[in-house]
Design a protein around this motif. Structure first.
Motif, PDB file in Angstrom:
ATOM      1  N   ARG A  50     -25.554 -17.368  47.713  1.00  0.00           N
ATOM      2  CA  ARG A  50     -25.826 -18.741  48.131  1.00  0.00           C
ATOM      3  C   ARG A  50     -24.985 -19.725  47.320  1.00  0.00           C
ATOM      4  O   ARG A  50     -24.409 -20.675  47.876  1.00  0.00           O
ATOM      5  N   GLN A  51     -24.874 -19.503  46.013  1.00  0.00           N
ATOM      6  CA  GLN A  51     -24.107 -20.405  45.164  1.00  0.00           C
ATOM      7  C   GLN A  51     -22.616 -20.364  45.508  1.00  0.00           C
ATOM      8  O   GLN A  51     -21.944 -21.389  45.565  1.00  0.00           O
ATOM      9  N   ARG A  52     -22.085 -19.178  45.735  1.00  0.00           N
ATOM     10  CA  ARG A  52     -20.656 -19.056  46.033  1.00  0.00           C
ATOM     11  C   ARG A  52     -20.340 -19.655  47.399  1.00  0.00           C
ATOM     12  O   ARG A  52     -19.267 -20.250  47.604  1.00  0.00           O
ATOM     13  N   ILE A  53     -21.255 -19.498  48.354  1.00  0.00           N
ATOM     14  CA  ILE A  53     -21.076 -20.143  49.654  1.00  0.00           C
ATOM     15  C   ILE A  53     -21.047 -21.657  49.482  1.00  0.00           C
ATOM     16  O   ILE A  53     -20.202 -22.357  50.067  1.00  0.00           O
ATOM     17  N   ASP A  54     -21.951 -22.164  48.657  1.00  0.00           N
ATOM     18  CA  ASP A  54     -22.025 -23.611  48.449  1.00  0.00           C
ATOM     19  C   ASP A  54     -20.760 -24.128  47.769  1.00  0.00           C
ATOM     20  O   ASP A  54     -20.229 -25.190  48.134  1.00  0.00           O
ATOM     21  N   ASN A  55     -20.249 -23.402  46.782  1.00  0.00           N
ATOM     22  CA  ASN A  55     -19.025 -23.824  46.104  1.00  0.00           C
ATOM     23  C   ASN A  55     -17.823 -23.821  47.046  1.00  0.00           C
ATOM     24  O   ASN A  55     -17.005 -24.754  47.030  1.00  0.00           O
ATOM     25  N   LEU A  56     -17.710 -22.776  47.868  1.00  0.00           N
ATOM     26  CA  LEU A  56     -16.601 -22.715  48.817  1.00  0.00           C
ATOM     27  C   LEU A  56     -16.713 -23.823  49.853  1.00  0.00           C
ATOM     28  O   LEU A  56     -15.711 -24.458  50.221  1.00  0.00           O
ATOM     29  N   ALA A  57     -17.938 -24.086  50.300  1.00  0.00           N
ATOM     30  CA  ALA A  57     -18.153 -25.161  51.272  1.00  0.00           C
ATOM     31  C   ALA A  57     -17.782 -26.514  50.680  1.00  0.00           C
ATOM     32  O   ALA A  57     -17.132 -27.347  51.341  1.00  0.00           O
ATOM     33  N   GLY A  78     -13.502  -8.848  52.509  1.00  0.00           N
ATOM     34  CA  GLY A  78     -13.658  -9.162  51.105  1.00  0.00           C
ATOM     35  C   GLY A  78     -14.513 -10.399  50.957  1.00  0.00           C
ATOM     36  O   GLY A  78     -15.162 -10.845  51.916  1.00  0.00           O
ATOM     37  N   GLU A  79     -14.496 -10.991  49.790  1.00  0.00           N
ATOM     38  CA  GLU A  79     -15.347 -12.149  49.537  1.00  0.00           C
ATOM     39  C   GLU A  79     -15.042 -13.290  50.501  1.00  0.00           C
ATOM     40  O   GLU A  79     -15.956 -13.891  51.073  1.00  0.00           O
ATOM     41  N   LEU A  80     -13.765 -13.595  50.715  1.00  0.00           N
ATOM     42  CA  LEU A  80     -13.408 -14.729  51.568  1.00  0.00           C
ATOM     43  C   LEU A  80     -13.930 -14.555  52.988  1.00  0.00           C
ATOM     44  O   LEU A  80     -14.606 -15.439  53.523  1.00  0.00           O
ATOM     45  N   THR A  81     -13.612 -13.436  53.610  1.00  0.00           N
ATOM     46  CA  THR A  81     -13.976 -13.249  55.014  1.00  0.00           C
ATOM     47  C   THR A  81     -15.487 -13.136  55.201  1.00  0.00           C
ATOM     48  O   THR A  81     -15.995 -13.436  56.281  1.00  0.00           O
ATOM     49  N   CYS A  82     -16.195 -12.700  54.160  1.00  0.00           N
ATOM     50  CA  CYS A  82     -17.654 -12.622  54.259  1.00  0.00           C
ATOM     51  C   CYS A  82     -18.314 -13.984  54.058  1.00  0.00           C
ATOM     52  O   CYS A  82     -19.346 -14.281  54.683  1.00  0.00           O
ATOM     53  N   LEU A  83     -17.744 -14.838  53.198  1.00  0.00           N
ATOM     54  CA  LEU A  83     -18.349 -16.142  52.924  1.00  0.00           C
ATOM     55  C   LEU A  83     -17.996 -17.202  53.957  1.00  0.00           C
ATOM     56  O   LEU A  83     -18.783 -18.134  54.190  1.00  0.00           O
ATOM     57  N   MET A  84     -16.818 -17.077  54.567  1.00  0.00           N
ATOM     58  CA  MET A  84     -16.311 -18.162  55.403  1.00  0.00           C
ATOM     59  C   MET A  84     -17.220 -18.575  56.561  1.00  0.00           C
ATOM     60  O   MET A  84     -17.351 -19.776  56.845  1.00  0.00           O
ATOM     61  N   PRO A  85     -17.873 -17.643  57.278  1.00  0.00           N
ATOM     62  CA  PRO A  85     -18.713 -18.096  58.396  1.00  0.00           C
ATOM     63  C   PRO A  85     -19.777 -19.105  57.977  1.00  0.00           C
ATOM     64  O   PRO A  85     -20.019 -20.087  58.685  1.00  0.00           O
ATOM     65  N   LEU A  86     -20.401 -18.884  56.819  1.00  0.00           N
ATOM     66  CA  LEU A  86     -21.461 -19.784  56.360  1.00  0.00           C
ATOM     67  C   LEU A  86     -20.899 -20.975  55.595  1.00  0.00           C
ATOM     68  O   LEU A  86     -21.434 -22.090  55.688  1.00  0.00           O
ATOM     69  N   ALA A  87     -19.819 -20.772  54.826  1.00  0.00           N
ATOM     70  CA  ALA A  87     -19.242 -21.874  54.059  1.00  0.00           C
ATOM     71  C   ALA A  87     -18.636 -22.923  54.989  1.00  0.00           C
ATOM     72  O   ALA A  87     -18.821 -24.132  54.781  1.00  0.00           O
ATOM     73  N   ALA A  88     -17.913 -22.492  56.014  1.00  0.00           N
ATOM     74  CA  ALA A  88     -17.330 -23.446  56.951  1.00  0.00           C
ATOM     75  C   ALA A  88     -18.429 -24.201  57.690  1.00  0.00           C
ATOM     76  O   ALA A  88     -18.325 -25.417  57.914  1.00  0.00           O
ATOM     77  N   ALA A  89     -19.498 -23.493  58.058  1.00  0.00           N
ATOM     78  CA  ALA A  89     -20.611 -24.147  58.745  1.00  0.00           C
ATOM     79  C   ALA A  89     -21.248 -25.213  57.861  1.00  0.00           C
ATOM     80  O   ALA A  89     -21.560 -26.318  58.319  1.00  0.00           O
ATOM     81  N   ARG A  90     -21.434 -24.895  56.583  1.00  0.00           N
ATOM     82  CA  ARG A  90     -22.038 -25.866  55.660  1.00  0.00           C
ATOM     83  C   ARG A  90     -21.138 -27.079  55.464  1.00  0.00           C
ATOM     84  O   ARG A  90     -21.624 -28.210  55.302  1.00  0.00           O
ATOM     85  N   ALA A 149     -10.056 -21.728  43.235  1.00  0.00           N
ATOM     86  CA  ALA A 149     -10.168 -23.183  43.239  1.00  0.00           C
ATOM     87  C   ALA A 149     -11.591 -23.621  43.569  1.00  0.00           C
ATOM     88  O   ALA A 149     -12.108 -24.590  43.001  1.00  0.00           O
ATOM     89  N   ALA A 150     -12.237 -22.895  44.477  1.00  0.00           N
ATOM     90  CA  ALA A 150     -13.604 -23.248  44.866  1.00  0.00           C
ATOM     91  C   ALA A 150     -14.568 -23.078  43.698  1.00  0.00           C
ATOM     92  O   ALA A 150     -15.448 -23.923  43.460  1.00  0.00           O
ATOM     93  N   GLN A 151     -14.416 -21.986  42.944  1.00  0.00           N
ATOM     94  CA  GLN A 151     -15.322 -21.756  41.820  1.00  0.00           C
ATOM     95  C   GLN A 151     -15.029 -22.707  40.659  1.00  0.00           C
ATOM     96  O   GLN A 151     -15.939 -23.169  39.967  1.00  0.00           O
ATOM     97  N   THR A 152     -13.745 -23.024  40.452  1.00  0.00           N
ATOM     98  CA  THR A 152     -13.373 -23.952  39.386  1.00  0.00           C
ATOM     99  C   THR A 152     -13.891 -25.357  39.666  1.00  0.00           C
ATOM    100  O   THR A 152     -14.391 -26.045  38.765  1.00  0.00           O
ATOM    101  N   ALA A 153     -13.778 -25.777  40.928  1.00  0.00           N
ATOM    102  CA  ALA A 153     -14.231 -27.129  41.290  1.00  0.00           C
ATOM    103  C   ALA A 153     -15.739 -27.266  41.123  1.00  0.00           C
ATOM    104  O   ALA A 153     -16.239 -28.326  40.726  1.00  0.00           O
ATOM    105  N   GLY A 154     -16.473 -26.202  41.428  1.00  0.00           N
ATOM    106  CA  GLY A 154     -17.928 -26.209  41.233  1.00  0.00           C
ATOM    107  C   GLY A 154     -18.664 -27.244  42.068  1.00  0.00           C
ATOM    108  O   GLY A 154     -19.742 -27.708  41.676  1.00  0.00           O
TER     109      GLY A 154
END
Length: 522
Positions: A50-57, A78-90, A149-154
Motif C-alpha cells: 500500500r505504501q509503495r503504491i501510494d509513493n508511486l502514485a 516486476g514491481e513496476l508492472t504490478c504496482l502500476m494498475p493501482l498507482a495510476a488509478a490513485r 524516484a518515487a521512493q525518494t520523493a516519498g
C-alpha cells in the motif's frame, strides 16, 4: 477444495469503488503484515505494498499533473508492472500496459494511438525504439529510475475519491482486422471483476497466486486484483520452461494457477513433484477450450484441486465459468455467467435462442467496457444496445462468438464469426501479420490465417505472392522475426505465383483457407 472456516472469503459486494481502494483492504481485513507481493529480490506485505503504491502514485501525479493523461509501462513482470494498475488509478491517470513480448512497431503504435505522455520501460526496450517511435510530447524514463524516484520523493496521496465510472486503463488487444485497438476500462470494470473472480473462485487471504500470464492482458491483470481483494499473495513469474512453473509452485506453496490451454498441455507432459501439487487448490483456464483429454491429464496430476474452465473477452473482462463439480461430466462446456454478468444467446432473428439453438453470445451488465479508445467505428460494431430481453439494459458487448445453451443452462462454444487467429492463448490480427510481410518489400500480397493445431489451438499460416528466387524467399522469415513478436511468427509460409480471386476481384481468403486446411488433413 473447500477452505477451512477460519479462512476469510470475499463477499460478493456489488458496489464498485475506485480501483486503488484495493490497496486499502489490507488495513481493514487485519492482514496487513501478510505477504502481498513476492518478487525475486524482495517481499512486500500488504501494508508495504500500500505504501509503495501510494509513493508511486504521488510521484506520477507530480510528474504528469493532468488527470486522465495516459501513462504507458513496457517491462517484464516486476514491481513496476504490478504496482502500476493501482498507482495510476490513485493518481487519476490512465494506465496503458504494453505486452513485454511486443516489439518496437507494436509499441510505437500503442504509444501514438493512446497519446501516452509518459513511457516507463526497461533500458533495452527503450533502446529498441527508433527515431519517431516516441511521440514528441511523451517523456521516457527507465523502470528502475522511476521506482527509485518515487521512493525518494516519498509523496503520498491517500485513497482517491474518483468516480468508479472514470476511465483508468486502456488494454490493447488485436482485432480480426487492423492494428491493436485499445479497450477502455473504468475503475468499476476492474473493481467488480476482482470482486467477482475472488468470490466464485472462493479465494482466501492465505492463498498464493503464481502469476504466469502477461499483466498487459485482462486475464493476467486480474491475477493481481482478485488475489489482493481476497487478501492473498501474488508471485509474478516470467518463465522460460514449463519446469520453472512447477519449481515455483513447490517453492512458494502455490494455491492458485491460471493458464491457457497450450501451457496446460506443456505442464501435463512433465513430472510434477509432490510438493508442487500438495498446496494447489484451484486451476483456472481461459483463452481457449479445454479438451476432455487435457481435463483427464490435469485430474491425474492434481486430483484434489478444483478446475475452473472460463470464457472471456477483453471487451467485457470475463463472461462465464464452469462449476468445478461439473467439469468431469461436461468437460467442453463454457459454464454459466459469472457474478455481475448477464449472458444472453441471441439467434439470427434477434430473439433469445431456445435450448440447444445456436446464437450470438451477448454480454450485458457492469463488466462491459467503455468501448475502443478513439475508434467510434469499431466501437459501434461491437458495443451496441443490449437486447430488449436484458435485465441490465444499456450497452452490451456483441461478441461475434456463436454459442448454444443446453437444457441445463450450460453454454457451449460453437465457433467464431470473425477471422481472428487464437494461438497459444493470444488473439492475433491477420492484418497485422500481412502488413508486416508486405512492408518487407519481398511480397506483393499476403494472407494470414490460423489452422487447427493440437498444441497451439491454431497455428499461424501465411500465404504470400512474391519472388520465385529461393534466396529472396529465405529472407522473409528472418525479417518477420525482427518486426513481429514470437507468438505472431508464421508456423509456415506458403509462396504462390497468383492468389485466387472472388467474383468481386478480391483475394478469396476462404478458398486459400480451404486449400491449406485440405492439405493439412490429407
Amino acid at each position: 477444495m473447500q477452505t477451512s472456516p477460519d479462512q476469510f472469503q470475499p463477499a460478493l459486494d456489488p458496489a464498485p469503488r475506485p480501483l486503488d481502494h484495493l490497496a486499502e483492504l489490507a488495513g481493514t481485513g487485519g492482514y496487513g503484515a501478510r505477504p502481498a507481493l513476492v518478487l525475486r529480490d524482495a517481499v512486500f506485505n500488504h501494508d508495504e505494498l500500500r505504501q509503495r503504491i501510494d509513493n508511486l502514485a504521488g510521484w506520477l501525479a507530480r510528474e504528469i499533473g493532468t488527470a486522465g493523461a495516459r501513462v504507458a509501462s513496457w517491462a517484464a513482470k516486476g514491481e513496476l508492472t504490478c504496482l502500476m494498475p493501482l498507482a495510476a488509478a490513485r493518481a487519476g491517470l490512465v494506465h496503458v500496459p504494453i505486452n513485454p513480448l511486443l516489439k518496437r512497431a507494436q509499441a510505437a503504435h500503442i504509444l501514438a494511438d493512446s497519446g501516452s505522455v509518459m513511457l516507463i520501460a526497461t533500458k533495452s526496450r527503450i533502446a529498441s525504439l527508433d527515431d519517431g517511435d516516441i511521440p514528441s510530447d511523451c517523456g521516457v524514463i527507465e523502470e528502475n529510475d522511476a521506482l527509485s524516484a518515487a521512493q525518494t520523493a516519498g509523496l503520498t496521496l491517500g485513497p482517491s475519491n474518483y468516480d468508479p465510472n472514470d476511465l483508468t486503463a486502456i488494454l490493447y488487444t488485436s482485432g480480426s482486422t487492423g492494428r491493436p485497438k485499445g479497450v477502455m476500462l473504468s475503475h468499476a470494470n476492474l473493481w467488480l471483476g476482482a470482486v467477482s473472480v475472488a468470490h466464485y473462485l472462493k479465494m482466501a487471504r492465505d492463498d498464493v497466486t503464481l502469476a504466469v500470464l502477461p499483466l498487459s492482458f485482462d486475464y493476467g491483470q486480474n491475477q493481481l486484483l482478485s488475489t489482493w481483494y481476497a487478501g492473498g499473495s501474488v508471485v509474478p513469474l516470467d518463465f522460460l520452461f514449463p519446469r520453472d512453473v512447477a519449481k515455483a509452485c513447490a517453492r512458494h506453496s502455490v494455491t492458485t494457477l491460471a493458464a491457457v490451454p497450450p501451457l496446460w498441455v506443456q505442464l501435463t507432459e512433465m513430472e510434477w513433484p509432490a510438493e508442487a501439487v500438495s498446496a494447489m487448490r484451484r486451476m483456472t483456464n481461459s483463452g481457449g477450450a479445454l479438451t476432455p483429454d487435457l481435463v483427464r491429464d490435469l485430474r491425474g496430476i492434481f486430483p484434489k484441486s478444483d478446475l475452473y474452465p472460463m470464457y472471456g473477452l477483453t471487451e467485457a473482462f470475463r463472461s462465464t465459468f464452469l462449476n468445478p463439480a461439473l467439469v468431469d461430466s461436461h468437460p467442453t462446456s463454457m459454464g454459466q455467467a459469472i457474478p455481475f454478468a448477464e449472458i444472453l444467446v441471441i439467434n439470427d432473428a434477434g430473439d433469445v435462442a431456445g435450448p440447444d439453438e445456436e446464437g450470438e453470445l451477448v454480454h450485458c451488465g457492469p463488466l462491459v467496457a467503455q468501448g475502443y479508445w478513439q475508434d467510434p467505428e469499431r466501437t459501434a460494431q461491437r458495443f451496441k444496445l443490449a437486447p430488449a430481453q436484458s435485465q441490465y439494459g444499456g450497452t452490451a458487448v456483441w461478441s461475434g462468438d456463436r454459442v448454444r445453451r443446453d437444457t441445463d443452462g450450460l453454454l457451449y462454444f460453437v465457433g467464431r464469426r470473425d477471422a481472428m487467429i487464437k494461438s497459444a492463448g493470444n488473439r492475433i490480427s491477420p492484418q497485422e501479420i500481412e502488413e508486416a510481410a508486405i512492408a518487407t518489400d519481398l511480397v506483393a500480397e499476403a494472407v494470414a490465417f490460423g489452422l487447427p493445431d493440437e498444441r497451439l489451438g491454431h497455428a499461424v499460416h501465411l500465404v504470400v505472392r512474391g519472388s520465385d528466387d529461393a534466396q529472396e524467399q529465405a529472407k522473409l522469415p528472418k525479417m518477420l522475426k525482427q518486426e513481429l513478436p514470437n507468438f505472431m511468427q508464421p508456423h509456415a509460409i506458403h509462396w504462390k505465383k497468383a492468389m485466387p480471386l472472388n467474383p468481386n476481384g478480391k483475394i478469396d481468403r476462404t478458398a486459400l483457407y480451404r486449400e491449406f486446411a485440405g492439405e493439412q488433413s490429407a
